[in-house]
Write a protein that holds these residues in place. Sequence first.
Motif, PDB file in Angstrom:
ATOM      1  N   LEU A  16       9.441  34.225  -1.256  1.00 57.13           N
ATOM      2  CA  LEU A  16       9.634  34.301  -2.807  1.00 57.13           C
ATOM      3  C   LEU A  16      11.015  34.879  -3.060  1.00 57.13           C
ATOM      4  CD1 LEU A  16       6.396  36.150  -3.704  1.00 57.13           C
ATOM      5  CD2 LEU A  16       6.863  33.981  -4.537  1.00 57.13           C
ATOM      6  N   GLY A  17      11.506  35.295  -2.003  1.00 61.13           N
ATOM      7  CA  GLY A  17      12.962  35.751  -2.191  1.00 61.13           C
ATOM      8  C   GLY A  17      13.032  37.349  -1.653  1.00 61.13           C
ATOM      9  N   ASN A  18      14.251  37.863  -2.035  1.00 60.18           N
ATOM     10  CA  ASN A  18      14.159  39.301  -1.482  1.00 60.18           C
ATOM     11  C   ASN A  18      14.823  40.323  -2.464  1.00 60.18           C
ATOM     12  OD1 ASN A  18      17.524  39.261  -1.550  1.00 60.18           O
ATOM     13  ND2 ASN A  18      16.793  37.372  -0.370  1.00 60.18           N
ATOM     14  N   ASP A  19      14.801  40.008  -3.961  1.00 57.47           N
ATOM     15  CA  ASP A  19      15.127  40.900  -4.829  1.00 57.47           C
ATOM     16  C   ASP A  19      14.273  40.821  -6.122  1.00 57.47           C
ATOM     17  OD1 ASP A  19      16.431  39.437  -7.473  1.00 57.47           O
ATOM     18  OD2 ASP A  19      16.900  38.239  -5.603  1.00 57.47           O
ATOM     19  N   PRO A  20      13.703  42.071  -6.805  1.00 56.71           N
ATOM     20  CA  PRO A  20      12.790  41.919  -7.807  1.00 56.71           C
ATOM     21  C   PRO A  20      12.838  40.883  -8.733  1.00 56.71           C
ATOM     22  CG  PRO A  20      13.556  44.217  -7.254  1.00 56.71           C
ATOM     23  CD  PRO A  20      14.351  43.000  -6.479  1.00 56.71           C
ATOM     24  N   LYS A  21      14.190  40.469  -9.146  1.00 54.53           N
ATOM     25  CA  LYS A  21      14.144  39.452 -10.330  1.00 54.53           C
ATOM     26  C   LYS A  21      14.017  38.104  -9.899  1.00 54.53           C
ATOM     27  CE  LYS A  21      17.641  37.719 -13.682  1.00 54.53           C
ATOM     28  NZ  LYS A  21      19.105  37.682 -14.001  1.00 54.53           N
ATOM     29  N   MET A 364       2.458  42.963   0.588  1.00 52.87           N
ATOM     30  CA  MET A 364       2.824  41.856  -0.354  1.00 52.87           C
ATOM     31  C   MET A 364       2.092  41.777  -1.622  1.00 52.87           C
ATOM     32  SD  MET A 364       5.704  40.367   0.877  1.00 52.87           S
ATOM     33  CE  MET A 364       5.475  38.754  -0.161  1.00 52.87           C
ATOM     34  N   SER A 365       0.805  42.031  -1.420  1.00 52.81           N
ATOM     35  CA  SER A 365      -0.029  42.386  -2.644  1.00 52.81           C
ATOM     36  C   SER A 365       0.066  43.543  -3.405  1.00 52.81           C
ATOM     37  CB  SER A 365      -1.497  42.313  -2.094  1.00 52.81           C
ATOM     38  OG  SER A 365      -1.893  41.225  -1.460  1.00 52.81           O
ATOM     39  N   ILE A 366       0.514  44.744  -2.781  1.00 50.86           N
ATOM     40  CA  ILE A 366       0.911  45.853  -3.498  1.00 50.86           C
ATOM     41  C   ILE A 366       2.224  45.561  -4.169  1.00 50.86           C
ATOM     42  CG2 ILE A 366       2.075  48.039  -3.276  1.00 50.86           C
ATOM     43  CD1 ILE A 366      -0.541  48.225  -2.390  1.00 50.86           C
ATOM     44  N   GLU A 367       3.126  44.844  -3.633  1.00 53.87           N
ATOM     45  CA  GLU A 367       4.297  44.316  -4.338  1.00 53.87           C
ATOM     46  C   GLU A 367       3.961  43.644  -5.833  1.00 53.87           C
ATOM     47  OE1 GLU A 367       8.871  42.933  -3.371  1.00 53.87           O
ATOM     48  OE2 GLU A 367       7.264  41.370  -3.106  1.00 53.87           O
ATOM     49  N   MET A 368       3.149  42.620  -5.675  1.00 56.82           N
ATOM     50  CA  MET A 368       2.705  41.928  -6.643  1.00 56.82           C
ATOM     51  C   MET A 368       1.901  42.651  -7.735  1.00 56.82           C
ATOM     52  SD  MET A 368      -0.040  38.674  -6.508  1.00 56.82           S
ATOM     53  CE  MET A 368      -0.292  37.437  -8.066  1.00 56.82           C
ATOM     54  N   ALA A 369       1.112  43.552  -7.304  1.00 60.32           N
ATOM     55  CA  ALA A 369       0.601  44.438  -8.332  1.00 60.32           C
ATOM     56  C   ALA A 369       1.369  45.483  -9.173  1.00 60.32           C
ATOM     57  CB  ALA A 369      -0.389  45.382  -7.423  1.00 60.32           C
ATOM     58  N   ILE A 370       2.466  45.955  -8.498  1.00 58.66           N
ATOM     59  CA  ILE A 370       3.435  46.581  -9.061  1.00 58.66           C
ATOM     60  C   ILE A 370       4.322  45.758 -10.038  1.00 58.66           C
ATOM     61  CG2 ILE A 370       5.692  48.138  -8.882  1.00 58.66           C
ATOM     62  CD1 ILE A 370       4.542  49.104  -6.159  1.00 58.66           C
ATOM     63  N   LEU A 371       4.800  44.834  -9.704  1.00 55.76           N
ATOM     64  CA  LEU A 371       5.292  43.863 -10.699  1.00 55.76           C
ATOM     65  C   LEU A 371       4.642  43.568 -11.861  1.00 55.76           C
ATOM     66  CD1 LEU A 371       7.338  41.279  -8.049  1.00 55.76           C
ATOM     67  CD2 LEU A 371       8.255  42.973  -9.547  1.00 55.76           C
ATOM     68  N   MET A 372       3.243  43.449 -11.705  1.00 58.31           N
ATOM     69  CA  MET A 372       2.554  42.997 -13.235  1.00 58.31           C
ATOM     70  C   MET A 372       2.511  44.091 -13.639  1.00 58.31           C
ATOM     71  SD  MET A 372      -0.592  40.395 -11.696  1.00 58.31           S
ATOM     72  CE  MET A 372      -1.060  41.609 -10.137  1.00 58.31           C
TER      73      MET A 372
END
Length: 414
Positions: A16-21, A364-372
């Motif tokens: 998916l990349g390496n930075d939040p945006k 990776m799922s924690i990151e997805m949750a935080i982004l949502m």
Amino acid sequence: MSKIISITSIASISPLGNDPKTIWGNYKNANHCFTKHFLDHKNTLVAKLDTDSNAIVEDLKQSDIKYKSLDKSVLYAMAASRKAFATAGWTSNDVFGINIGSSRGATDLFEKHFQEYLQTGKAQTLASPTTTLGNISSWVAHDLQSSGPEISHSITCSTALHALLNGVAWLRAGMTDKFLVGGSEAPLTDFTVAQMRALKIYSNIDERQPELAALRQAQRDNPVCQSEPVEDLLTKNNYPCRAFDLEKNQNTLILGEGAAVCCLEIGRKENALAYIEGIGYATELLEHNISISAEATCFQKSMKMALENTDLSEVDVIVMHAPGTKAGDLTEYKAITKVFGSDLPMLTTNKWKIGHTFGASGMMSIEMAILMMQHQEFIGVPFAEVQKPRKQIHKVLVNSVGFGGNAVSILLSL
């Protein structure tokens, strides 16, 4: 939970990349990240790091002569940890713990060393120290100049969330105020893919290309007369990992690579991205070497533990483990319905897009949750049934489990 735990940063390096945006932008599109590579003597769909992330890893490898001998799993963890460390505002003067695990560890390097041994009858001097599981956290500690405790472990696919449990335990015990936790995996090797194929869980949907090409031609020739099964086949080929497709008739797991870590701090911090509101864990007796029970008893227990102080109606989203296997996806869904009844939160997973990253997948799922939660936008599975939307995303439950029935559930809140 008696003490608030803040997640003050999270970072990853993945397809998916390496930075939040960039990562969020890739979550927003409906494309998967799978490409074909020659593994296990045939073209195989996998999810590899994007070009920019590969460049970051290569620069890291060249930055220190000692790093040239390290496995990708170590380098991925170092790259993600550097970013999380900097974003949280930590310095080498801080005392913080490190727990970064991996399901498989240095698979690529281990296979290369073993192949060389078979050919020459000799092992290289660094063969052992660079392939031990503990060298992931050790090298991250070296790179960040940490003086705190360092832990590595493998608890199969729930490794990253078990690392988070360890960090919470240390923080709540008052043994340290900060902990860097996560998982890293570089499983795209011949032998690892062969093992998944031997278990008969790897996706072979893409192998039906000749049949699908004929169906597409037939659709172009006479689109009005195409039957529903034809459309189903074409859609399935567009998404070769059918994670959270509860009606699939074959296993569709695909492997991906990457690392994800987060910084935990005791207390309610101003720079917190999210708070850990509940933790749950459970293990169950094995019915089969690779499976959990028909109704995922371990998930039922872990979710109930994580939610013991929370009204079920407050949970807006569940990020499922959902590896893309017939049994794995369905049993987790059954466990969710056992716990939540008919009023389910919105359900999703990211493995249809990036594959299964084994020990890194939970983070990776924690990151997805935080982004949502940050964007107040639900990222669903494109081929899944449309779900009743929630007005807000304030609480997200994240599930993870691995071979051995070792489930972990983490409840996050804003």
